[in-house]
Design a protein around this motif. Structure first.
Motif, PDB file in Angstrom:
ATOM      1  N   LEU A   9       0.824  -1.190   0.000  1.00 61.90           N
ATOM      2  CA  LEU A   9       0.000   0.000   0.000  1.00 61.90           C
ATOM      3  C   LEU A   9       0.873   1.260   0.000  1.00 61.90           C
ATOM      4  N   PRO A  10       0.331   2.338  -0.548  1.00 60.49           N
ATOM      5  CA  PRO A  10       1.074   3.590  -0.504  1.00 60.49           C
ATOM      6  C   PRO A  10       1.336   4.025   0.937  1.00 60.49           C
ATOM      7  N   THR A  11       2.476   4.629   1.162  1.00 58.07           N
ATOM      8  CA  THR A  11       2.816   5.111   2.494  1.00 58.07           C
ATOM      9  C   THR A  11       3.081   6.610   2.427  1.00 58.07           C
ATOM     10  N   LEU A  12       2.963   7.246   3.582  1.00 60.32           N
ATOM     11  CA  LEU A  12       3.211   8.673   3.680  1.00 60.32           C
ATOM     12  C   LEU A  12       4.688   8.886   3.972  1.00 60.32           C
ATOM     13  N   ALA A  13       5.349   9.738   3.196  1.00 67.75           N
ATOM     14  CA  ALA A  13       6.774  10.011   3.385  1.00 67.75           C
ATOM     15  C   ALA A  13       6.986  11.511   3.549  1.00 67.75           C
ATOM     16  N   THR A  14       7.935  11.867   4.398  1.00 69.29           N
ATOM     17  CA  THR A  14       8.274  13.269   4.601  1.00 69.29           C
ATOM     18  C   THR A  14       9.205  13.730   3.484  1.00 69.29           C
ATOM     19  N   VAL A  15       8.927  14.905   2.951  1.00 71.30           N
ATOM     20  CA  VAL A  15       9.760  15.479   1.904  1.00 71.30           C
ATOM     21  C   VAL A  15      10.871  16.273   2.591  1.00 71.30           C
ATOM     22  N   LEU A  16      12.122  15.885   2.354  1.00 69.10           N
ATOM     23  CA  LEU A  16      13.250  16.556   2.983  1.00 69.10           C
ATOM     24  C   LEU A  16      13.666  17.812   2.230  1.00 69.10           C
ATOM     25  N   CYS A  17      13.509  17.799   0.908  1.00 74.46           N
ATOM     26  CA  CYS A  17      13.831  18.979   0.111  1.00 74.46           C
ATOM     27  C   CYS A  17      13.128  18.857  -1.222  1.00 74.46           C
ATOM     28  N   GLY A  18      13.082  19.945  -1.960  1.00 75.63           N
ATOM     29  CA  GLY A  18      12.459  19.910  -3.270  1.00 75.63           C
ATOM     30  C   GLY A  18      11.903  21.258  -3.660  1.00 75.63           C
ATOM     31  N   VAL A  19      11.284  21.293  -4.803  1.00 70.05           N
ATOM     32  CA  VAL A  19      10.697  22.503  -5.344  1.00 70.05           C
ATOM     33  C   VAL A  19       9.266  22.156  -5.736  1.00 70.05           C
ATOM     34  N   PRO A  20       8.305  23.014  -5.409  1.00 70.89           N
ATOM     35  CA  PRO A  20       6.914  22.713  -5.783  1.00 70.89           C
ATOM     36  C   PRO A  20       6.764  22.516  -7.287  1.00 70.89           C
ATOM     37  N   GLN A  21       5.930  21.578  -7.672  1.00 73.03           N
ATOM     38  CA  GLN A  21       5.693  21.321  -9.085  1.00 73.03           C
ATOM     39  C   GLN A  21       5.163  22.591  -9.746  1.00 73.03           C
ATOM     40  N   GLY A  22       5.704  22.923 -10.900  1.00 74.47           N
ATOM     41  CA  GLY A  22       5.282  24.112 -11.621  1.00 74.47           C
ATOM     42  C   GLY A  22       6.075  25.362 -11.283  1.00 74.47           C
ATOM     43  N   SER A  23       6.949  25.280 -10.305  1.00 80.85           N
ATOM     44  CA  SER A  23       7.759  26.435  -9.915  1.00 80.85           C
ATOM     45  C   SER A  23       8.773  26.764 -11.009  1.00 80.85           C
ATOM     46  N   VAL A  24       8.981  28.047 -11.272  1.00 83.99           N
ATOM     47  CA  VAL A  24       9.983  28.475 -12.252  1.00 83.99           C
ATOM     48  C   VAL A  24      11.366  28.045 -11.793  1.00 83.99           C
ATOM     49  N   LEU A  25      11.589  27.976 -10.499  1.00 83.59           N
ATOM     50  CA  LEU A  25      12.880  27.573  -9.965  1.00 83.59           C
ATOM     51  C   LEU A  25      13.229  26.144 -10.382  1.00 83.59           C
ATOM     52  N   GLY A  26      12.228  25.300 -10.579  1.00 82.56           N
ATOM     53  CA  GLY A  26      12.476  23.931 -11.022  1.00 82.56           C
ATOM     54  C   GLY A  26      13.219  23.875 -12.343  1.00 82.56           C
TER      55      GLY A  26
END
Length: 134
Positions: free
Chosen positions: A37-54
Motif C-alpha cells: 500500500l502507498p505510504t506517507l513520506a516526509t519530503v526533505l527537500c524539493g521545489v513545488p511542481q510548476g515552480s519556475v525555480l524547477g
C-alpha cells in the motif's frame, strides 16, 4: 552565461540546503510502490511542481551534459529534457566521428547513471546530411 566558477558556486549553494529551507521542507507526500500500500513520506527537500525555480535547477543539474559533449568534440543543444549532439565534418572523417560519438554516449550514460538519470536508448537516432556535389 555565467563563468564556470559562478556556476559551481550557484550549484553548491542550491545543493546545500537552500531548497530544503525555502520550499518543501516539512511537507509530506504519498509514495506508492508495487510491493504494498502507498505510504506517507516526509519530503526533505524539493521545489513545488510548476515552480519556475524547477527549470533553473534542472538546467544546473544537467549542465555537465554539454561539458561532456564538448570534451568529445560535439556541440549540444538542449530543450527541456531533450538533448541533441551534433557536428559537421568531412565525410572522409565520419568513421572517426562515429567512434567518438559512441564514446561520448557511453560517458553520458555513466554520468546520467551516477546522477540518478536514465538515458532512453529507445529514443536514440542518428541523422546524416551530405552536401551535394558542385
Amino acid at each position: 552565461m555565467l563563468a564556470a566558477p559562478a556556476w559551481l558556486k550557484l550549484k553548491a549553494w542550491l545543493a546545500t540546503g537552500w531548497c530544503s529551507t525555502q520550499h518543501q521542507s516539512g511537507q509530506s507526500q504519498t509514495v506508492g510502490h508495487i510491493f504494498g500500500l502507498p505510504t506517507l513520506a516526509t519530503v526533505l527537500c524539493g521545489v513545488p511542481q510548476g515552480s519556475v525555480l524547477g527549470l533553473v535547477l534542472f538546467l544546473l543539474y544537467t549542465a555537465d551534459v554539454t561539458v561532456i559533449a564538448q570534451r568529445h568534440g560535439f556541440l549540444a543543444h538542449s530543450y527541456a529534457d531533450d538533448t541533441q549532439l551534433y557536428f559537421h565534418d568531412k565525410v572522409s572523417l565520419s568513421d572517426i566521428r562515429l567512434l567518438r560519438l559512441k564514446e561520448c554516449i557511453s560517458e553520458l550514460e555513466r554520468w546520467m547513471s551516477s546522477n540518478r538519470l536514465r538515458l532512453n536508448t529507445d529514443k536514440h537516432s542518428l541523422y546524416v546530411w551530405e552536401r551535394g556535389s558542385k
